[in-house]
Design a protein around this motif. Structure first.
Motif, PDB file in Angstrom:
ATOM      1  N   LEU A 445      -5.966   7.515   9.514  1.00 42.55           N
ATOM      2  CA  LEU A 445      -5.328   6.235   9.804  1.00 42.55           C
ATOM      3  C   LEU A 445      -3.826   6.395   9.745  1.00 42.55           C
ATOM      4  O   LEU A 445      -3.280   6.930   8.777  1.00 42.55           O
ATOM      5  N   PHE A 452      -2.934   8.209   6.262  1.00 46.94           N
ATOM      6  CA  PHE A 452      -3.977   8.372   5.251  1.00 46.94           C
ATOM      7  C   PHE A 452      -5.200   8.975   5.918  1.00 46.94           C
ATOM      8  O   PHE A 452      -5.574   8.570   7.018  1.00 46.94           O
TER       9      PHE A 452
ATOM     10  N   LYS B   2      -0.557  -2.380   6.704  1.00 50.59           N
ATOM     11  CA  LYS B   2      -1.003  -2.109   5.336  1.00 50.59           C
ATOM     12  C   LYS B   2      -2.387  -2.696   5.107  1.00 50.59           C
ATOM     13  O   LYS B   2      -3.213  -2.120   4.416  1.00 50.59           O
ATOM     14  N   LEU B   4      -4.674  -3.040   7.382  1.00 49.44           N
ATOM     15  CA  LEU B   4      -5.630  -2.170   8.060  1.00 49.44           C
ATOM     16  C   LEU B   4      -5.931  -0.942   7.210  1.00 49.44           C
ATOM     17  O   LEU B   4      -7.086  -0.528   7.066  1.00 49.44           O
ATOM     18  N   LEU B   5      -4.880  -0.357   6.644  1.00 51.64           N
ATOM     19  CA  LEU B   5      -5.044   0.809   5.780  1.00 51.64           C
ATOM     20  C   LEU B   5      -5.968   0.476   4.612  1.00 51.64           C
ATOM     21  O   LEU B   5      -6.915   1.199   4.304  1.00 51.64           O
ATOM     22  N   CYS B   8      -9.549   0.027   5.727  1.00 52.58           N
ATOM     23  CA  CYS B   8     -10.228   1.284   6.039  1.00 52.58           C
ATOM     24  C   CYS B   8     -10.658   2.021   4.768  1.00 52.58           C
ATOM     25  O   CYS B   8     -11.766   2.556   4.675  1.00 52.58           O
ATOM     26  N   ILE B   9      -9.741   2.053   3.802  1.00 50.06           N
ATOM     27  CA  ILE B   9     -10.078   2.719   2.541  1.00 50.06           C
ATOM     28  C   ILE B   9     -11.262   2.025   1.883  1.00 50.06           C
ATOM     29  O   ILE B   9     -12.212   2.654   1.417  1.00 50.06           O
ATOM     30  N   PHE B  12     -14.533   2.785   3.755  1.00 50.76           N
ATOM     31  CA  PHE B  12     -15.057   4.135   3.480  1.00 50.76           C
ATOM     32  C   PHE B  12     -15.676   4.176   2.089  1.00 50.76           C
ATOM     33  O   PHE B  12     -16.756   4.722   1.881  1.00 50.76           O
TER      34      PHE B  12
END
Lengths: 485, 183
Positions: A445, A452, B2, B4-5, B8-9, B12
């Motif tokens: 990403l 990341f 931020k 979106l980040l 995503c984390i 997962f």
């Protein structure tokens, strides 16, 4: 005890932090700067990047080609000794291994030359630990069953003993150069600062008990065994319960060794990316062609010689004048003299575990046809085409790694999907000695300058983690500039 | 970005935690592991030809020797020794009736156990004896406390006759099979 606990935790943390075996998810995942570490000739298109210190690359990998935790410790009501006998002692072969490889990236940076925009330089430091222990099958049978009973006449192969391990701090500097629109090559020089190393390989010998010629049994041993260690004694001295060593001493010793205070070595990586046509690319790399010259804090152990005996022997009349009543001790001394267990402090060279990758990639599914994205296009431009525009990639990878008992190989098929430059996903299917059902998933990403990535391997095994033969998890943070931002 | 980040984390992590599980493990099973190898070795061989037996004028014993024998005295061994069998084989092709004795002596010289064998003159059958130590046999502490062996061989016959067998001699062989608990 406290020191031992600290060391144990440190090793466990190091073990679960980062690994350097097959990184099939990272390989050729060129949106991630760390892909330079598995192919210095990868298609690097960043302007510069900086890894977030300490967390730019964290990876864990552990594998067992034989028994799993679940095989032994599942609460299944089966007698534990029976499980060990059937699944470990009888079930595993000498080619089975337990292995752990990890890396902790302390820092990494990369930048593109102003004067030579076709060149991308990267450098950094990481700590790598690599341990592999082959299952010493015959020695295990000897310990479990002994040399008597049904094992009379059996020859136990002492060469089954094979292991290797090291912790090394690596300083590296690499150059990635675009030769032309089709070819990109790269190389990385490495200086190894060894923290500790041990190896016991190329052992030979046999132990057997057979029907005797004169007495009932004849016991024979022929041995040519060696365990070489460097840097281990220093840590053991600190950890010795009788010593006054503290956790601080341990840290100081570790730091000293990591920063050129231990045994040093040199090595290099090399790689390339070659575009056969706008949609087909082949890549290859070799890593860690290098060695460490171990000359400090050495302690080697050897067991070498040959002897047979049939117990205490008195032959008359020859021995009638022998009034020595220490026949037993004489026999023990004779055996120890014939097969002496010795120590020495001779230096030795240890070679790094060489790794090699190769891949074929086919890109398809063309998306936007402009260069308007922040993609460092001054670098990636190729005759009005930019392969970044392909949304999909599919291909295969081959991984090989030199191990004490030969080359370990893994074959991977992959599919990669890009969602603009923001998001890319890669999934892999890998076949190797650890697993035939290894499906991995990686995600990259790019949120502004923040990058990341996270990658998980052998995901099907997560249904029962304890029954997994192989597991890896890898993630990290970077700050990347693709152009002038 | 931020957001979106973060999403995503979280996604997962959620996938991994949702689909990862493990069967119940019982690591205390390790305490139940039992490793009991059988260690086999020859112990003692005494051999004498008939000519020597005839030349020894000492009445009776043509050989008597005491020697240290303390492999079971070692703490590591003594603590792990469970049981064992000592096998004897005596082969006599001399013309004499013979007697062998093997005494297990303590550190103080006391006889803890004695094995004796009367062997007929040639043609004598192969004499074998298995002596069990541990459950169903002699006390295993005899081996643990044995510090020396005294071997005595006596001639119960004359000192002139000679067997017609080629190379007449008497041979005492012995070996042991012992069980040790390593874990």
């Amino acid at each position: 005890m406290r020191l031992k606990s600290v060391l144990f935790l440190a090793v466990v943390y190091g073990t679960v932090s980062l690994s350097a075996q097959n990184k099939q998810l990272l390989y050729d995942f060129y949106e991630i700067p760390q892909s330079l570490m598995v192919n210095p000739g990868v298609k690097a298109s960043e302007k510069w990047h900086v890894g977030v210190p300490g967390i730019s690359g964290l990876y864990f990998q552990a594998g067992t080609s034989g028994v799993t935790v679940n095989d032994l410790f599942a609460n299944d009501g089966v007698d534990f000794t029976t499980k060990v006998r059937e699944r470990v002692v009888d079930g595993m072969s000498k080619r089975d291994d337990f292995s752990v490889t990890n890396q902790v990236e302390a820092f990494t940076i990369g930048f593109r030359s102003r004067n030579r925009p076709d060149e991308y330089y990267s450098m950094g430091m990481y700590v790598e630990t690599d341990v592999i222990v082959y299952w010493p099958k015959d020695l295990a049978i000897l310990a479990f069953e002994g040399n008597g009973g049904a094992n009379i006449g059996r020859s136990f192969d002492l060469g089954d003993l094979s292991l290797r391990g090291e912790m090394v701090n690596v300083f590296h500097f690499g150059i990635n150069r675009k030769i032309n629109n089709a070819l990109r090559v790269g190389a990385r020089a490495k200086v190894y600062s060894s923290i500790f190393q041990f190896q016991s390989k190329a052992n030979r010998g046999a132990f057997s008990t057979t029907q005797g010629q004169d007495n009932i049994y004849r016991t024979s041993i022929t041995a040519d065994l060696q365990l070489q260690t460097s840097g281990v004694e220093g840590f053991l001295d600190v950890l010795d319960e009788d010593s006054t060593g503290t956790a601080g001493d341990l840290v100081n010793l570790f730091s000293k060794r990591a920063l050129f205070g231990g045994n040093l070595g040199l090595g290099f990586d090399a790689g390339f990316t070659y575009q056969l046509n706008p949609q087909t690319t082949i890549t290859g790399s070799v890593l860690d062609i290098g060695f460490v010259y171990n000359s400090k804090d050495i302690m080697n152990y050897t067991l070498k010689g040959s002897v047979s005996n049939e117990g205490l022997t008195v032959i008359l009349p020859e021995d009638i004048t022998n009034l020595n009543n220490d026949l037993w001790q004489d026999l023990v001394d004779e055996i120890e003299a014939a097969v002496p267990f010795e120590e020495n402090e001779s230096g030795y060279i240890s070679f790094r575990p060489v790794k090699a990758y190769g891949s074929v990639r086919y890109d398809f599914g063309q998306a936007e046809s402009t260069y308007s994205r922040d993609c460092g296009c001054a670098i990636a431009v190729q005759e009005n085409r930019n392969s970044d525009l392909y949304r999909n990639s599919i291909g295969g990878q081959l991984f090989m790694m030199k191990r004490p008992r030969g080359v370990q190989a893994a074959l991977t098929g992959f599919y990669q999907r890009r969602f603009g430059r923001t998001l890319a996903v890669k999934t892999t299917y890998t076949v190797d000695k650890y697993s035939l059902t290894n499906i991995g998933l990686g995600l990259n990403l790019q949120a502004g300058p923040i990058n990341f990535y996270i990658m998980g391997d052998n995901l099907l095994a997560y249904r029962n983690v304890a029954d997994s033969h192989y597991a890896s998890l890898q993630f990290g943070f970077n700050i990347i500039s693709w152009n002038d931002n | 970005m931020k957001g979106l980040l973060f999403r995503c984390i979280m996604a997962f992590t959620l996938v991994l935690t949702t689909f990862s599980c493990s069967e119940e493990q019982d690591f205390n099973q390790f305490d139940d592991l039992s490793i009991i190898p059988t260690v086999a070795s020859s112990i003692l061989l005494v051999e004498s030809d008939e000519e020597f037996i005839n030349t020894v004028s000492t009445f009776g014993a043509f050989y008597s020797q005491t020697f240290n024998f303390d492999p079971f005295n070692e703490q590591f061994v003594a603590e792990r020794l469970l049981e064992g069998v000592i096998q004897y084989e005596i082969e006599n092709t001399t013309s004499k009736e013979l007697n062998f004795s093997v005494e297990f002596l303590s550190e103080q010289g006391d006889a803890l156990a004695i094995d004796t064998f009367n062997i007929e003159p040639d043609p004598a059958p192969l004499v074998t004896l298995d002596v069990v130590y541990g459950p169903g046999g002699r006390n295993i502490d005899i081996l643990r406390n044995t510090s020396a062996l005294r071997v005595t061989a006596q001639n119960l016959g004359d000192d002139t006759s000679t067997s017609t067998s080629p190379d007449p001699k008497v041979t005492l062989r012995s070996s042991g099979d012992f069980l040790f608990r390593l874990k």
